[in-house]
Motif scaffolding. Structure first.
Motif, short mmCIF file in Angstrom:
data_model
loop_
_atom_site.label_atom_id
_atom_site.label_comp_id
_atom_site.label_asym_id
_atom_site.label_seq_id
_atom_site.Cartn_x
_atom_site.Cartn_y
_atom_site.Cartn_z
N GLU A 197 0.85 -1.19 0.00
CA GLU A 197 0.00 0.00 0.00
C GLU A 197 0.88 1.24 0.00
OE1 GLU A 197 -3.35 2.16 2.89
OE2 GLU A 197 -2.63 0.12 3.31
N GLY A 198 0.47 2.25 -0.75
CA GLY A 198 1.27 3.47 -0.83
C GLY A 198 0.80 4.53 0.14
N ASN A 199 1.73 5.13 0.88
CA ASN A 199 1.37 6.25 1.76
C ASN A 199 2.38 7.38 1.70
OD1 ASN A 199 3.53 5.15 3.18
ND2 ASN A 199 2.19 4.13 4.66
N GLU A 200 3.37 7.27 0.78
CA GLU A 200 4.37 8.32 0.59
C GLU A 200 4.78 8.35 -0.87
OE1 GLU A 200 6.88 8.24 4.82
OE2 GLU A 200 7.52 6.95 3.15
N CYS A 201 5.30 9.49 -1.31
CA CYS A 201 6.00 9.57 -2.58
C CYS A 201 7.36 10.21 -2.33
CB CYS A 201 5.21 10.33 -3.65
SG CYS A 201 4.99 12.09 -3.33
N TYR A 202 8.25 10.16 -3.33
CA TYR A 202 9.64 10.50 -3.09
C TYR A 202 10.22 11.29 -4.26
CZ TYR A 202 8.74 6.39 -0.19
OH TYR A 202 8.19 5.49 0.68
N VAL A 203 11.21 12.12 -3.94
CA VAL A 203 12.04 12.76 -4.95
C VAL A 203 13.49 12.41 -4.61
CG1 VAL A 203 12.80 14.93 -6.00
CG2 VAL A 203 10.42 14.67 -5.25
N ILE A 204 14.27 12.04 -5.64
CA ILE A 204 15.67 11.74 -5.41
C ILE A 204 16.44 13.05 -5.30
CG2 ILE A 204 17.77 10.65 -6.30
CD1 ILE A 204 16.07 8.60 -7.67
N LYS A 205 16.95 13.32 -4.11
CA LYS A 205 17.79 14.50 -3.91
C LYS A 205 19.21 14.22 -4.40
CE LYS A 205 19.42 17.78 -0.43
NZ LYS A 205 19.39 18.17 1.01
#
Length: 340
Positions: free
Chosen positions: A174-182
């Protein structure tokens, strides 16, 4: 004998020859430097090995099951691959014929690094040193977000350190976050009918993990780090409020009919349900592109059209993907009055 491992020694070998000095420096904690005297066994034939080994200097013999001998010398130009690494169970035995120096790395890590370096050649890659925020804010998606929301986003992102081999997203969860590669690199993969498939290599400034947040469906792919790095993390609540809602536009069936009849731009309806659903309950004049296949079909779409997506939550996820790719998109809601 030199007891230190140098960056230029590592960069002599595939796939590290494709990596920058800074990328190798990040990987240094994952290499194991070691030495063996003459007539010692590095590994035995038929034994499973979770590491891959590279000969820096010295000479050794690889002996196969017919006792055929292949000599490997560390200083020769032909020595640019890991030793007998095509299979986790060794096909050959490795016996040193002089004092030898090696570096080794976990097989899983090497596969991730190799996959990333090979895949990036088929994608237009951003400069590894590019600022993650600049890369993110210049994307098509962020052109559609109110400036006030961008400011809020920057305040809501939380930084997280990650490591080579770390699974950030697991397919089916289940998804509860999204991300950006710093900073860093990652590989996207998917298992279908028991068959694993690598889909893409991503790096600085890439936003990922948002599909599950827009569709409320389980994660459709896995994301694994192929280097150490830093991620910027956004919760589902903040994503919905600041990213999803501002970029989605809705219309009802009456407005769709008016758009088709009176609009100056051609309109294409995309049904993102599965093939089986679309066949069982067809939507007239709609093109069926299942949500799982949409990213792969983007090249077949024209920016000259307006795209209207259907499929309830999946329709919203599809619209988000299309917006992210720079297309004009609306979401169809049946039997509802939607204000302009």
């Amino acid at each position: 004998m030199d007891n230190t491992l140098r960056i230029e020694q590592i960069q002599h070998f595939v796939p590290f020859d494709e990596l920058s000095t800074s990328a190798i420096e990040e990987l240094m904690p994952h290499f194991r430097y070691h030495q063996l005297d003459s007539h010692k066994i590095l590994f035995k034939r038929g034994v499973e090995d979770d590491e891959c080994h590279f000969l820096i200097n010295g000479e050794l013999d690889l002996a196969d099951e017919q006792f055929n001998i292949t000599k490997i010398r560390g200083e020769e130009a032909e020595n640019f691959l890991a030793l007998d690494s095509s299979h986790p169970v060794h096909r050959c035995a490795a016996i040193t014929q002089s004092h030898c120096s090696f570096f080794s790395i976990k097989r899983h890590y090497l596969e991730l690094i190799t996959t990333w370096t090979e895949l990036r050649q088929s994608y237009e890659q951003q400069d590894e040193e590019a600022d993650w925020l600049e890369a993110l804010l210049t994307s098509n998606l962020f052109n559609r977000i109110p400036p006030a929301n961008i400011q809020q986003l920057l305040m809501r992102f939380k930084e997280r350190s990650v490591s080579l081999g770390e699974v950030i997203i697991q397919q089916g969860d289940e998804g509860n976050e999204c991300y950006v590669i710093k900073s860093g690199k990652a590989v996207i993969s998917r298992t279908s009918h028991g068959v694993p498939e690598t889909l893409a290599a991503i790096t600085t400034g890439t936003l990922f993990g948002e599909d599950a947040l827009t569709s409320a469906l389980p994660r459709n792919a896995s994301v694994t780090m192929s280097s150490d790095g830093e991620l910027m993390v956004l919760t589902q609540e903040d994503f919905t409020t600041l990213l999803k809602n501002p970029v989605l536009e809705y219309l009802n069936e009456t407005q769709l009919h008016e758009l088709i009849e009176d609009g100056d731009t051609g309109t294409v309806v995309i049904d993102v349900r599965t093939r089986q659903e679309a066949i069982a309950h067809p939507l007239p004049k709609a093109r069926n592109i299942p949500l799982a296949h949409l990213r792969h079909e983007l090249a077949s779409l024209s920016p000259e059209f307006i795209y209207v997506t259907t499929g309830e939550a999946r329709g919203e996820a599809a619209a988000y993907i299309l917006n992210e790719a720079g297309f004009q998109t609306k979401v169809l809601r049946f039997d509802e009055q939607v204000s302009n």
